[in-house]
Scaffold this motif. Structure first.
Motif, mmCIF file in Angstrom:
data_model
loop_
_atom_site.group_PDB
_atom_site.id
_atom_site.type_symbol
_atom_site.label_atom_id
_atom_site.label_comp_id
_atom_site.label_asym_id
_atom_site.label_seq_id
_atom_site.Cartn_x
_atom_site.Cartn_y
_atom_site.Cartn_z
ATOM 1 N N ALA A 131 65.052 25.310 -11.804
ATOM 2 C CA ALA A 131 66.434 25.770 -11.953
ATOM 3 C C ALA A 131 66.482 27.277 -12.151
ATOM 4 N N SER A 132 65.523 27.819 -12.904
ATOM 5 C CA SER A 132 65.494 29.270 -13.110
ATOM 6 C C SER A 132 65.216 30.005 -11.809
ATOM 7 N N PHE A 133 64.397 29.410 -10.932
ATOM 8 C CA PHE A 133 64.175 30.023 -9.623
ATOM 9 C C PHE A 133 65.463 29.994 -8.809
ATOM 10 N N VAL A 138 66.285 31.868 -5.392
ATOM 11 C CA VAL A 138 65.195 31.268 -4.627
ATOM 12 C C VAL A 138 65.454 29.773 -4.428
ATOM 13 N N PRO A 139 65.783 29.335 -3.213
ATOM 14 C CA PRO A 139 65.879 27.897 -2.943
ATOM 15 C C PRO A 139 64.479 27.283 -2.971
ATOM 16 N N VAL A 140 64.403 26.033 -3.368
ATOM 17 C CA VAL A 140 63.116 25.344 -3.481
ATOM 18 C C VAL A 140 63.220 23.963 -2.843
ATOM 19 N N ILE A 141 62.148 23.567 -2.169
ATOM 20 C CA ILE A 141 61.983 22.183 -1.733
ATOM 21 C C ILE A 141 60.719 21.657 -2.408
ATOM 22 N N VAL A 142 60.827 20.542 -3.097
ATOM 23 C CA VAL A 142 59.692 19.943 -3.796
ATOM 24 C C VAL A 142 59.096 18.831 -2.950
ATOM 25 N N ARG A 143 57.826 18.980 -2.634
ATOM 26 C CA ARG A 143 57.070 17.924 -1.940
ATOM 27 C C ARG A 143 56.182 17.252 -2.994
ATOM 28 N N ALA A 172 65.830 14.263 -12.084
ATOM 29 C CA ALA A 172 65.842 15.458 -12.934
ATOM 30 C C ALA A 172 66.256 16.689 -12.136
ATOM 31 N N LEU A 173 65.780 16.812 -10.902
ATOM 32 C CA LEU A 173 66.160 17.954 -10.074
ATOM 33 C C LEU A 173 67.644 17.913 -9.746
ATOM 34 N N ASP A 174 68.152 16.739 -9.443
ATOM 35 C CA ASP A 174 69.571 16.594 -9.121
ATOM 36 C C ASP A 174 70.449 17.013 -10.294
ATOM 37 N N GLU A 175 70.005 16.696 -11.498
ATOM 38 C CA GLU A 175 70.785 17.017 -12.694
ATOM 39 C C GLU A 175 70.640 18.465 -13.126
ATOM 40 N N ARG A 176 69.430 19.012 -13.027
ATOM 41 C CA ARG A 176 69.145 20.308 -13.636
ATOM 42 C C ARG A 176 68.958 21.450 -12.640
ATOM 43 N N ALA A 177 68.555 21.147 -11.413
ATOM 44 C CA ALA A 177 68.220 22.196 -10.441
ATOM 45 C C ALA A 177 68.887 21.900 -9.100
#
Length: 400
Positions: A131-133, A138-143, A172-177
């Motif tokens: 989320a800080s990124f 900075v967009p992020v994709i988590v694999r 967690a990503l949907d909620e926080r990032a």
């Protein structure tokens, strides 16, 4: 493919030094607040994102961008999860370089301690970091847990535990990032179920029955290599599959020209060539790209050139070029409209699988790089030049 994840202190210092005006800074009236780009908006409507999988210890993103003359739209980094302090530092350095040069970060998470170690606290810490990124532009994709259908990783061939962990991370990503998307990326099905690996599913073990998709009592190449591990449309934003040209046939490790059409055949489960009949593999592109409606990525790709062999330079170039002509073909975006990302594996390293040194690069020296750049098709999408911005939530200051 596994690779080292470290980032040397010297390179890290250089990464911080190149941020310049592109780094988050004290807010002035002229500097806008960073935009958190929604995860759903990271796939381009048209074209294919071009990305790079860098050896961070050997080259900074700024150096690669300068040499290529293009800004990669995607930059790949790897880290273990749970994250220790060194992991946080390395991932942050990678995000800093992406912020400075533009594009998005594709972060591969490797649960080396096993899926049980992916606890709620671990997931929350990860989501807060990402989320800080996002908030700094900075967009992020988590694999998460790539190649989970393989037998060589601690998270492999455990469909129930894997799906549960993936869904926990996604929630967690949907909620926080909200600026971070997810990618599900199994290994190509050729060779499945990869018998003999250290983490191969054992008969009677929890979850193994789920792998017997044809119900004949055993797990074989006739079973679906992908479906048991799919976490669900509601938590998967992207699907991906790494496709390398390791050679033409066993024993692997020889510098050989790729067969025409090999890339497309493997992507669609229709390969029947020098490596054998692999048509039992599902059509990954059709099932997950078209039927599930997900953008498809090739998170890693390259062609094997063994530098231990005494080969004419032109032969190595011919092998690399034949492969990039397939994966980066001018018509790839029209033939496969759901294919939205291709990342080249820009490493020159020893490969323990074949006991030899391999040059996977497409830009490792000027003549090779010139040939690669000359062949890049117009359908590729690169990153825009980044603009200075203030992280979301930063305290505004005024200049004296």
């Amino acid at each position: 493919m596994r690779r080292a994840r470290g980032l040397t202190a010297a390179l890290a210092a250089g990464a911080v030094g190149v941020l310049g005006a592109c780094a988050p800074q004290d807010r002035t009236p002229e500097v806008p607040v960073c935009t958190v780009r929604p995860a759903a908006d990271l796939a381009p409507e048209q074209g294919v994102l071009f990305g790079v999988n860098l050896d961070w210890d050997a080259q900074s993103l700024a150096d690669y961008t300068r040499d290529l003359g293009r800004r990669p739209a995607v930059v790949v980094s790897f880290t273990s999860v749970p994250l220790d302090d060194a992991d946080v530092q390395n991932v942050t350095w990678a995000a800093d370089q992406v912020r400075a040069e533009g594009g998005m970060l594709l972060l591969t998470l490797e649960p080396d301690q096993g899926l049980a170690a992916v606890t709620p606290d671990v997931v929350d810490r990860l989501a807060d970091l990402l989320a800080s990124f996002n908030e700094s532009g900075v967009p992020v994709i988590v694999r998460f847990g790539h190649e989970m259908n393989g037998s060589w990783y601690a998270w492999g061939q455990q469909p129930e535990a894997y799906v549960r962990a993936f869904r926990d991370v996604a929630a967690a990503l949907d909620e926080r990032a909200p600026g971070t998307a997810t990618m599900w990326a199994p290994n190509y099905a050729g060779g499945y179920p990869f018998v003999g690996g250290a983490f191969a599913a054992q008969p009677g073990a929890p979850g193994t029955a789920l792998l017997d998709t044809d119900g004949d009592g055993t797990v074989t190449a006739a079973d679906d290599a992908y479906a048991p591990y799919y976490p669900g449309d509601d938590v998967v934003d992207w699907v991906g599959m790494s496709l390398y040209h390791w050679g033409s046939a066993p024993p692997w490790g020889e510098t050989e020209m790729p067969e025409p059409g090999k890339f497309a055949a493997q992507l669609t489960g229709t390969y029947d060539g020098l490596a054998g009949d692999e048509t039992s593999a599902p059509d990954f592109y059709q099932v997950y790209g078209v039927e599930h409606g997900k953008p498809v990525a090739i998170p890693e790709t390259a062609a094997l050139v063994v530098t231990d062999d005494v080969l004419p330079w032109a032969q190595g170039l011919a092998v690399k070029r034949a492969w990039w002509h397939q994966v980066l073909a001018p018509d790839v975006a029209t033939r496969f409209p759901q294919l939205k990302m291709v990342n080249w594996f820009e490493w020159d390293k020893h490969e323990t699988e074949i006991g030899a040194h391999v040059d996977w690069t497409a830009a490792g020296h000027p003549a090779l790089r010139d040939a690669f750049v000359a062949d890049l098709p117009e359908a590729l999408v690169f990153a825009d030049e980044p603009r200075p911005c203030v992280p979301v939530g930063a305290t505004a200051t005024t200049e004296p």
